[in-house]
Design a protein around this motif. Structure first.
Motif, short mmCIF file in Angstrom:
data_model
loop_
_atom_site.label_atom_id
_atom_site.label_comp_id
_atom_site.label_asym_id
_atom_site.label_seq_id
_atom_site.Cartn_x
_atom_site.Cartn_y
_atom_site.Cartn_z
N GLY A 196 0.81 -1.21 0.00
CA GLY A 196 0.00 0.00 0.00
C GLY A 196 0.84 1.26 0.00
O GLY A 196 0.58 2.21 -0.75
N GLY A 197 1.89 1.28 0.82
CA GLY A 197 2.75 2.45 0.88
C GLY A 197 3.47 2.69 -0.44
O GLY A 197 3.60 3.82 -0.90
N MET A 198 3.93 1.60 -1.07
CA MET A 198 4.63 1.73 -2.36
C MET A 198 3.67 2.25 -3.43
O MET A 198 4.04 3.08 -4.25
CB MET A 198 5.18 0.37 -2.79
CG MET A 198 6.44 -0.04 -2.07
SD MET A 198 6.67 -1.80 -2.33
CE MET A 198 8.37 -1.84 -2.77
N ARG A 199 2.43 1.75 -3.41
CA ARG A 199 1.45 2.23 -4.39
C ARG A 199 1.19 3.71 -4.21
O ARG A 199 1.06 4.45 -5.18
CB ARG A 199 0.13 1.47 -4.21
CG ARG A 199 0.18 0.09 -4.79
CD ARG A 199 -1.16 -0.57 -4.62
NE ARG A 199 -0.93 -1.97 -4.26
CZ ARG A 199 -1.89 -2.80 -3.89
NH1 ARG A 199 -3.12 -2.39 -3.81
NH2 ARG A 199 -1.59 -4.04 -3.60
N GLN A 200 1.12 4.16 -2.94
CA GLN A 200 0.88 5.58 -2.72
C GLN A 200 2.06 6.39 -3.24
O GLN A 200 1.89 7.47 -3.77
CB GLN A 200 0.60 5.85 -1.24
CG GLN A 200 -0.02 7.20 -0.95
CD GLN A 200 -1.32 7.45 -1.69
OE1 GLN A 200 -1.35 7.56 -2.92
NE2 GLN A 200 -2.41 7.54 -0.96
N ARG A 201 3.28 5.83 -3.13
CA ARG A 201 4.45 6.52 -3.69
C ARG A 201 4.35 6.61 -5.21
O ARG A 201 4.70 7.64 -5.80
CB ARG A 201 5.74 5.80 -3.29
CG ARG A 201 6.16 6.09 -1.86
CD ARG A 201 7.30 5.21 -1.40
NE ARG A 201 7.39 5.23 0.04
CZ ARG A 201 8.11 6.10 0.74
NH1 ARG A 201 8.84 6.99 0.12
NH2 ARG A 201 8.13 6.07 2.05
N VAL A 202 3.87 5.54 -5.83
CA VAL A 202 3.69 5.57 -7.28
C VAL A 202 2.68 6.65 -7.65
O VAL A 202 2.88 7.43 -8.60
CB VAL A 202 3.21 4.18 -7.80
CG1 VAL A 202 2.77 4.28 -9.25
CG2 VAL A 202 4.32 3.15 -7.64
N LEU A 203 1.59 6.73 -6.88
CA LEU A 203 0.56 7.74 -7.17
C LEU A 203 1.11 9.15 -6.98
O LEU A 203 0.74 10.08 -7.71
CB LEU A 203 -0.66 7.50 -6.28
CG LEU A 203 -1.49 6.29 -6.71
CD1 LEU A 203 -2.36 5.75 -5.60
CD2 LEU A 203 -2.35 6.64 -7.92
N ILE A 204 1.99 9.31 -6.01
CA ILE A 204 2.63 10.62 -5.83
C ILE A 204 3.53 10.92 -7.03
O ILE A 204 3.55 12.04 -7.54
CB ILE A 204 3.41 10.66 -4.50
CG1 ILE A 204 2.42 10.63 -3.33
CG2 ILE A 204 4.29 11.90 -4.42
CD1 ILE A 204 3.07 10.47 -1.98
N ALA A 205 4.25 9.89 -7.50
CA ALA A 205 5.10 10.08 -8.69
C ALA A 205 4.26 10.54 -9.88
O ALA A 205 4.67 11.41 -10.64
CB ALA A 205 5.84 8.78 -9.02
#
Lengths: 312, 557
Positions: free
Chosen positions: B161-170
């Motif tokens: 979940g945290g990694m996906r949120q980082r992708v969304l921020i990217a």
């Protein structure tokens, strides 16, 4: 890779099992029918055959006795479907005669059904007018309620007799195919359109869609590049299942339009209780159905990466 | 000139009536605020306050039935409120980025994440295939994902979940927009992950001078991360101003109430086992007193093993704890810590691989038939999601009566009487008896779920994230109700939660779980005032808003 090889092998194994079950069920049910082709053909008193002679004919055709099942099964495995009792010709020959015409009819009808389904589903998804949308969403229910024999007769009545656009007999190959293909395609397109429209709606409500829009994508971009692919797997499943209806529908369509094909052959074989032909048709239909659905199953992991791990 | 200025924004939702008429329900009325370049403005409110609708209107992505009725949205001085969708497409992504709420479902599951980041660049024609691929890897690295080349080819389900949120921020920062709208960007994440994600947004903002419009229900997050604050309620602005000023001396009564209800910011007295919330002992004789000294729940060396791809995986690994009668024991941990699996084994909804559970001195292992049914009466569950845990087709009366029917308690008239009593206990009016769950608010639904759990007269109630889905003011009411019920009925609670602030408020004793093990256990006071384990300290430090409250200083910048 060994994981996916195992998956492939197990799915293929299941397919073989289903085919064997279809063969056995078909065999048993045909045996249970009261009367048989031999009685129909030879019991006419004018022929003057005694019951003993009929029993002899029966054993000649190999439709009797406990070894018959095994004999027939082994024959099918070798590609020998036995002889038609009605005409005396090999079943394989009769099937081969009908197959190309039916394949052409069913294949074109399926392609047209998919085309109609995609058009209806995307149109109902794209339109902003809610009345038009409601009308389009009602189309599949209408289509699925139309019986093929009725639609065929109505099409002939309207296009051939009233409008005289398509000749009933003769005419070019395209003209000959036109009405039967339409008759067969319309009811089949209904479930595909229904599931596709519903899947499109469901996918469009998912949270990732506004994220794509927030990147600056147009509605068309979102629909074709993101929503469509996610809506595909359930639609594919239903499309695979419609192959059953396609086979059943071609019996009716070929009979209504007087086309020679496997469907017509089936109709004749039923009337004559020609069990070897019927058994071969059952197994052929089952084979097509199982193969198509096997391909659908194998396509799933290609379309949805989330299923790849479960496979590997 | 402000980067973003919203003037008199009015939005309504339309609904087509049965007879073709169109009904409009206003959602945002006359909202005005501004965002200056490089600053963080937080829009705070409870569900239905119109905060998300406001954010959606700014980026022009209202739901299909949403309608912009009036007002101006000035982006760099240009009013984009009346722009066509086609024209807005040039603004979205390029000038305004969006970080969505729910990382689990906000990425297309069938496309690699690299393609989805690159798409933002492709849509705005920033470079050819190769430069985009290069930039994607750069972006992934920037948002702190290790092995960016590998990540770019992975699919969303392969990331946490945290990694996906980082992708969304990217994705949101790919084109270096001047404004980022972050709609509850961390509400679905564990606290420690939440903190790192908010830090990342802060870093990116400091680096590129991007302004952030932060939509959140969490006052703690707003307090830690924003320069200015807009408090919304029922589609109107209640109060706005510099964050410290608003929260330091709230002018609106509503802001003051939010502050009072926000669990992280409340500092109530700790509960202790000595003052167990029970009155049962006072009237009972010595034998009963003897019995009441025995813990209501005893868990010993509980293990749950799953087989995942042939390899055994220990979801719960040697968990032991005791819960004295009439007290609340909290199991705290992040997702995947094994707290819910432990609770399920306590209820015997899951079979332990090894270890034992005793409820009221009775071993539950291997109990069957009538005795298992008796156990089910003694231990009841209140589940997290009040929307999914009530049968939508049953009326409230049927829902609450169902356990009475199942256990064959009372005749028809007696059961009806009991249902009325239960609703009274959870402070619901008798008028809701005939309603369906969808006609109730979230808080009312959770009250119905509690009434249902109390129906068969349980001794132990397992509360699995029972208040996590509720707004803070409703949450505070439900927590008060639970405390009252415990005092009146001598109930024992097993309270499963990821929210340390809530746990601090309601529990007598706490076990902190991580990776299937209990890393620390003790009284709530001891754990919060003097945490022994590094993981407990990390959890405590990550709770938004606590740093302010404890030390009165600014952190997280």
């Amino acid at each position: 890779m060994s994981g996916s090889a195992r998956y492939l092998l197990s799915r293929a194994g299941q397919a073989v099992l289903v085919l064997w079950a279809a063969f056995t069920a078909g065999y048993v049910l045909l045996q249970l029918l009261p009367g048989d082709a031999i009685l129909i053909k030879f019991q006419n008193p004018e022929l003057g055959l005694s019951p003993e002679q009929i029993a002899e004919i029966r054993s000649y055709y190999g439709t009797d006795g406990p070894g018959a099942y095994l004999h027939t099964l082994l024959g099918f495995l070798r590609g020998d479907f036995g002889y038609s009792i009605d005409t005396g010709t090999p079943v394989a020959e009769r099937l081969a005669e009908g197959l190309p015409a039916t394949a052409k009819l069913a294949g074109t009808a399926f392609a047209l059904a998919v085309l109609i389904a995609v058009a209806v589903a995307f149109a109902s998804c794209h339109t902003r007018l809610s009345r038009l949308r409601g009308a389009l969403q009602a189309v599949p229910s209408l289509f699925v309620s139309v019986p093929a024999f009725w639609l065929g007769i109505v099409l002939i009545q309207v296009f051939s007799f009233r409008l005289r656009l398509v000749p009933v007999i003769g005419g070019s190959e395209v003209q000959q195919l036109l009405l039967p293909v339409l008759t067969l395609a319309v009811p089949i397109s209904a479930p595909i359109a229904q599931i596709l429209a519903r899947s499109l709606d469901q996918v469009r409500a998912q949270p990732f869609v506004p994220v794509v829009a927030a990147k600056g994508a147009s509605p068309g971009w979102i629909l074709w590049r993101h929503v469509a692919r996610n809506a595909l797997p359930p639609t594919l499943t239903v499309a695979g299942l419609t192959f059953g209806e396609l086979i059943a529908g071609s019996v009716v369509t070929e009979t209504v339009f007087g086309r020679n094909g496997v469907g017509r052959l089936t109709e004749q074989a039923v009337n004559a209780q020609d069990t070897p032909v019927l058994l071969a048709v059952v197994v052929l239909a089952a084979t097509v159905f199982v193969l198509v659905n096997l391909v659908v199953d194998l396509l799933y992991p290609v379309l949805d990466p989330r299923l790849r791990r479960a496979v590997a | 000139m402000s980067l973003l200025e919203v003037r008199d924004l009015t939005v309504s939702y339309t609904r087509r009536g049965r007879w073709g008429g169109v009904h409009a329900r206003p959602a945002v009325h006359g909202v005005s605020f501004a965002v200056e370049p490089g600053e963080v403005v937080a829009v705070v409110g409870e569900s239905g306050s119109g905060k998300t609708t406001t954010a959606q209107a700014v980026i022009g992505l209202l739901p299909p039935n949403g309608r912009l009725d009036g007002g101006q949205i000035l982006l760099g001085g240009t009013d984009i409120a009346g722009w066509s969708q086609r024209r807005l497409q040039t603004v979205r992504g390029a000038q305004i980025g969006l970080v969505p709420q729910d990382p689990a479902n906000s990425l297309n599951p069938v496309k690699p994440v690299g393609v989805q980041i690159g798409e933002a660049l492709r849509l705005h024609r920033r470079g050819d295939r190769r430069t985009i691929a290069h930039r994607v890897v750069e972006l992934l690295e920037r948002v702190g994902l290790p092995d960016p080349e590998v990540r770019a080819r992975q699919y969303p389900h392969e990331l946490s979940g945290g990694m996906r949120q980082r992708v969304l921020i990217a994705i949101a920062v790919a084109l270096e927009p001047r404004l980022i709208i972050a709609d509850e960007p961390t509400s679905a994440l564990d606290v420690t992950v939440q903190r790192r994600i908010l830090d990342l947004i802060d870093d990116l903002r400091a680096e590129s001078g991007t302004a952030v419009l932060l939509v959140t229900h969490d006052l703690g997050v707003a307090m830690d991360r924003s320069d200015r604050l807009v408090v919304m309620k029922d589609g109107r602005i209640e109060e706005r101003g510099a964050t410290r000023a608003v929260l330091g001396a709230p002018q609106a009564a509503y802001t003051a109430r939010l502050l009072r209800d926000a669990p992280a910011l409340r500092a109530p007295e700790f509960l202790s086992v000595g003052t167990a919330r029970t009155t049962a002992g006072a009237t009972a004789g010595t034998a009963a007193e003897e019995a009441s000294r025995e813990p209501a729940v005893v868990v010993r060396d509980l293990v749950k093993e799953y087989r995942a791809g042939g390899r055994p995986f220990r979801a719960v690994d040697g968990v032991s704890f005791e819960v004295p009668r009439g007290t609340t024991h909290a199991l705290v941990g992040e997702s995947g810590s094994g707290k819910t699996t432990t609770a399920r084994m306590v209820m015997r909804l899951a079979e332990p691989t090894s270890g034992s559970v005793a409820i009221g001195g009775v071993e539950t292992a291997g109990v069957r038939g009538a005795r298992l049914r008796a156990l089910r009466r003694d231990v009841q569950l209140v589940y997290q999601n009040p929307y999914g845990s009530l049968d939508p087709r049953q009326s409230v009366a049927d829902i609450v009566e169902e356990p009475l029917r199942n256990f064959g308690l009372g005749d028809r008239a007696g059961r009806r009487e009991r249902v009325r009593d239960l609703l009274d206990r959870v402070a619901l009016p008798a008028a809701v008896l005939g309603r369906r769950p969808r006609e109730l608010s979230g808080g009312q639904r959770q009250r119905v779920a509690i009434a249902r759990a109390l129906a068969p007269g349980p001794k132990v109630v397992v509360l699995d994230e029972a208040v996590s889905a509720l707004d803070v003011s409703v949450q505070a009411q439900i927590l008060d109700l639970l405390g009252e019920l415990q005092r009146d009925l001598g109930l024992t609670y097993l309270f499963i939660s990821h929210d340390l602030a809530v746990v601090r408020q309601v529990s007598h004793t706490v076990s902190v779980m991580s990776k299937g093990r209990i890393v620390e256990t003790g009284t709530t006071r001891r754990l919060f005032e003097n945490p022994g384990h590094a993981y407990t300290r990390a959890l405590l430090a990550a709770v938004p808003g606590t740093a302010h409250q404890l030390a009165g200083q600014e952190v997280g910048r």
